[in-house]
Design a protein around this motif. Sequence first.
Motif, PDB file in Angstrom:
ATOM      1  N   LYS A 210     -44.130 -42.189  69.619  1.00  0.00           N
ATOM      2  CA  LYS A 210     -45.502 -42.255  69.078  1.00  0.00           C
ATOM      3  C   LYS A 210     -45.924 -40.912  68.476  1.00  0.00           C
ATOM      4  CE  LYS A 210     -50.119 -42.316  71.227  1.00  0.00           C
ATOM      5  NZ  LYS A 210     -50.815 -42.633  72.513  1.00  0.00           N
ATOM      6  N   TRP A 211     -45.755 -39.833  69.231  1.00  0.00           N
ATOM      7  CA  TRP A 211     -46.243 -38.536  68.760  1.00  0.00           C
ATOM      8  C   TRP A 211     -45.309 -37.908  67.739  1.00  0.00           C
ATOM      9  CZ3 TRP A 211     -51.062 -37.784  69.017  1.00  0.00           C
ATOM     10  CH2 TRP A 211     -51.807 -38.354  70.062  1.00  0.00           C
ATOM     11  N   PHE A 212     -44.016 -38.241  67.799  1.00  0.00           N
ATOM     12  CA  PHE A 212     -43.106 -37.793  66.746  1.00  0.00           C
ATOM     13  C   PHE A 212     -43.507 -38.419  65.417  1.00  0.00           C
ATOM     14  CE2 PHE A 212     -39.287 -38.340  64.142  1.00  0.00           C
ATOM     15  CZ  PHE A 212     -38.833 -37.028  64.074  1.00  0.00           C
ATOM     16  N   GLU A 213     -43.751 -39.712  65.423  1.00  0.00           N
ATOM     17  CA  GLU A 213     -44.135 -40.391  64.191  1.00  0.00           C
ATOM     18  C   GLU A 213     -45.488 -39.899  63.693  1.00  0.00           C
ATOM     19  OE1 GLU A 213     -43.731 -44.552  65.082  1.00  0.00           O
ATOM     20  OE2 GLU A 213     -41.535 -44.495  64.882  1.00  0.00           O
ATOM     21  N   SER A 214     -46.413 -39.631  64.623  1.00  0.00           N
ATOM     22  CA  SER A 214     -47.719 -39.097  64.230  1.00  0.00           C
ATOM     23  C   SER A 214     -47.568 -37.736  63.554  1.00  0.00           C
ATOM     24  CB  SER A 214     -48.613 -38.976  65.468  1.00  0.00           C
ATOM     25  OG  SER A 214     -49.833 -38.328  65.165  1.00  0.00           O
ATOM     26  N   ALA A 215     -46.746 -36.872  64.136  1.00  0.00           N
ATOM     27  CA  ALA A 215     -46.550 -35.540  63.561  1.00  0.00           C
ATOM     28  C   ALA A 215     -45.854 -35.618  62.202  1.00  0.00           C
ATOM     29  CB  ALA A 215     -45.743 -34.668  64.518  1.00  0.00           C
ATOM     30  N   CYS A 216     -44.910 -36.546  62.076  1.00  0.00           N
ATOM     31  CA  CYS A 216     -44.246 -36.724  60.775  1.00  0.00           C
ATOM     32  C   CYS A 216     -45.246 -37.174  59.712  1.00  0.00           C
ATOM     33  CB  CYS A 216     -43.107 -37.734  60.892  1.00  0.00           C
ATOM     34  SG  CYS A 216     -41.606 -37.093  61.662  1.00  0.00           S
ATOM     35  N   ARG A 217     -46.109 -38.108  60.067  1.00  0.00           N
ATOM     36  CA  ARG A 217     -47.124 -38.556  59.105  1.00  0.00           C
ATOM     37  C   ARG A 217     -48.022 -37.397  58.685  1.00  0.00           C
ATOM     38  NH1 ARG A 217     -47.319 -43.092  62.573  1.00  0.00           N
ATOM     39  NH2 ARG A 217     -49.184 -42.248  63.614  1.00  0.00           N
ATOM     40  N   GLY A 218     -48.374 -36.559  59.655  1.00  0.00           N
ATOM     41  CA  GLY A 218     -49.231 -35.422  59.341  1.00  0.00           C
ATOM     42  C   GLY A 218     -48.585 -34.425  58.402  1.00  0.00           C
ATOM     43  N   LYS A 219     -47.257 -34.377  58.399  1.00  0.00           N
ATOM     44  CA  LYS A 219     -46.524 -33.456  57.529  1.00  0.00           C
ATOM     45  C   LYS A 219     -45.916 -34.167  56.326  1.00  0.00           C
ATOM     46  CE  LYS A 219     -45.191 -30.538  61.483  1.00  0.00           C
ATOM     47  NZ  LYS A 219     -45.814 -29.267  61.089  1.00  0.00           N
ATOM     48  N   ASP A 220     -46.229 -35.473  56.184  1.00  0.00           N
ATOM     49  CA  ASP A 220     -45.705 -36.287  55.082  1.00  0.00           C
ATOM     50  C   ASP A 220     -44.174 -36.288  55.062  1.00  0.00           C
ATOM     51  OD1 ASP A 220     -46.133 -38.041  52.963  1.00  0.00           O
ATOM     52  OD2 ASP A 220     -46.111 -36.456  51.445  1.00  0.00           O
ATOM     53  N   LEU A 221     -43.587 -36.484  56.253  1.00  0.00           N
ATOM     54  CA  LEU A 221     -42.136 -36.528  56.397  1.00  0.00           C
ATOM     55  C   LEU A 221     -41.672 -37.949  56.704  1.00  0.00           C
ATOM     56  CD1 LEU A 221     -41.659 -33.373  58.659  1.00  0.00           C
ATOM     57  CD2 LEU A 221     -41.170 -33.538  56.215  1.00  0.00           C
ATOM     58  N   LEU A 222     -40.478 -38.293  56.288  1.00  0.00           N
ATOM     59  CA  LEU A 222     -39.879 -39.586  56.611  1.00  0.00           C
ATOM     60  C   LEU A 222     -39.361 -39.529  58.048  1.00  0.00           C
ATOM     61  CD1 LEU A 222     -37.909 -40.170  53.276  1.00  0.00           C
ATOM     62  CD2 LEU A 222     -40.064 -41.247  53.965  1.00  0.00           C
ATOM     63  N   THR A 223     -39.808 -40.449  58.886  1.00  0.00           N
ATOM     64  CA  THR A 223     -39.546 -40.335  60.322  1.00  0.00           C
ATOM     65  C   THR A 223     -38.063 -40.416  60.653  1.00  0.00           C
ATOM     66  OG1 THR A 223     -40.003 -42.708  60.558  1.00  0.00           O
ATOM     67  CG2 THR A 223     -41.800 -41.186  61.005  1.00  0.00           C
ATOM     68  N   HIS A 224     -37.383 -41.460  60.214  1.00  0.00           N
ATOM     69  CA  HIS A 224     -35.999 -41.660  60.642  1.00  0.00           C
ATOM     70  C   HIS A 224     -35.085 -40.562  60.110  1.00  0.00           C
ATOM     71  CE1 HIS A 224     -37.376 -46.105  60.618  1.00  0.00           C
ATOM     72  NE2 HIS A 224     -37.593 -45.561  61.801  1.00  0.00           N
ATOM     73  N   GLU A 225     -35.286 -40.183  58.849  1.00  0.00           N
ATOM     74  CA  GLU A 225     -34.448 -39.142  58.260  1.00  0.00           C
ATOM     75  C   GLU A 225     -34.712 -37.793  58.922  1.00  0.00           C
ATOM     76  OE1 GLU A 225     -36.092 -41.435  56.746  1.00  0.00           O
ATOM     77  OE2 GLU A 225     -34.636 -42.517  55.500  1.00  0.00           O
ATOM     78  N   THR A 226     -35.979 -37.522  59.231  1.00  0.00           N
ATOM     79  CA  THR A 226     -36.322 -36.262  59.886  1.00  0.00           C
ATOM     80  C   THR A 226     -35.726 -36.202  61.279  1.00  0.00           C
ATOM     81  OG1 THR A 226     -38.385 -36.118  58.629  1.00  0.00           O
ATOM     82  CG2 THR A 226     -38.247 -34.803  60.646  1.00  0.00           C
ATOM     83  N   TRP A 227     -35.807 -37.308  62.007  1.00  0.00           N
ATOM     84  CA  TRP A 227     -35.255 -37.351  63.361  1.00  0.00           C
ATOM     85  C   TRP A 227     -33.746 -37.111  63.330  1.00  0.00           C
ATOM     86  CZ3 TRP A 227     -31.801 -40.548  66.047  1.00  0.00           C
ATOM     87  CH2 TRP A 227     -31.826 -40.416  67.448  1.00  0.00           C
ATOM     88  N   LYS A 228     -33.051 -37.774  62.427  1.00  0.00           N
ATOM     89  CA  LYS A 228     -31.602 -37.614  62.358  1.00  0.00           C
ATOM     90  C   LYS A 228     -31.221 -36.177  62.033  1.00  0.00           C
ATOM     91  CE  LYS A 228     -30.878 -42.413  60.996  1.00  0.00           C
ATOM     92  NZ  LYS A 228     -30.632 -43.359  59.883  1.00  0.00           N
TER      93      LYS A 228
END
Length: 259
Positions: A210-228
């Motif tokens: 939840k908070w990883f995806e929230s932080a990614c949205r705040g930075k305009d980052l793609l969640t799955h690609e950023t996580w990998k």
Amino acid sequence: MSSVANACRHVLLTADPAAKIMAARRAAREWRLGRLESRFDCSMPDAPARPDQPVLLPPGHMPKRKGAGSQRNRVNMLHALAHIEFAAIDLAFDLIGRFGEQFPCEFTDDWMRVGADEAMHFALLARRLEQLGSYYGALPAHAGLWEAAEKTKDDVLARLAIVPMVLEARGLDVTPATIDNFTKANDSRSAKILQRIYMDEIRHVSYGTKWFESACRGKDLLTHETWKSLVQSHFRGGLKGPFNDSARSRAGLTTDYYA
């Protein structure tokens, strides 16, 4: 009124296991009752205080754990799990104290609950060890659990990606088989404790996602690609299956992340 950062720092600097449990529960209760100010006015220590026991060894120097067939093997397994939960207390409170200022109060709500859960998990396992004639600290434990915190101390996205979404998620993969082994060994008490921990850990991983995806949205980052990318750069050895897709999915950690 004391600050949430001071409460978190106090937990981290408390070495005695029984006192750490009390400090964690007190911090979570005081936050829930509105008795801690949402201020981040002190830094977190580079490393948490540790008791004299257990002796900490490099992960590669730890003896191999065997199945749960004998009481000795079950004690070994429960001790290893207790050590993981003990470290998880510090990981939860370090996350709040180090990064909570970057998020709304709901972030602190969630991770205070996690910290209280981890303290309860440790208490249950420590008491079970004593019922089996042992205690936390009787066996060596590995020193690698805090490595993830050290490597991600300056990057909340990396911390969320690695600690809840890799390390805790791995617990979702392996715990069902461990519960089954304890059940087959007629150790229903231990199996029930592990089942309780397993259900709580699904929620903990969900907070991470939840908070990883929230932080990614705040930075305009793609969640799955950023996580990998973060896992590749911060987690040594890569991910290893088999994966508990069902439990991971319940936590929001879909196969788009790790398949």
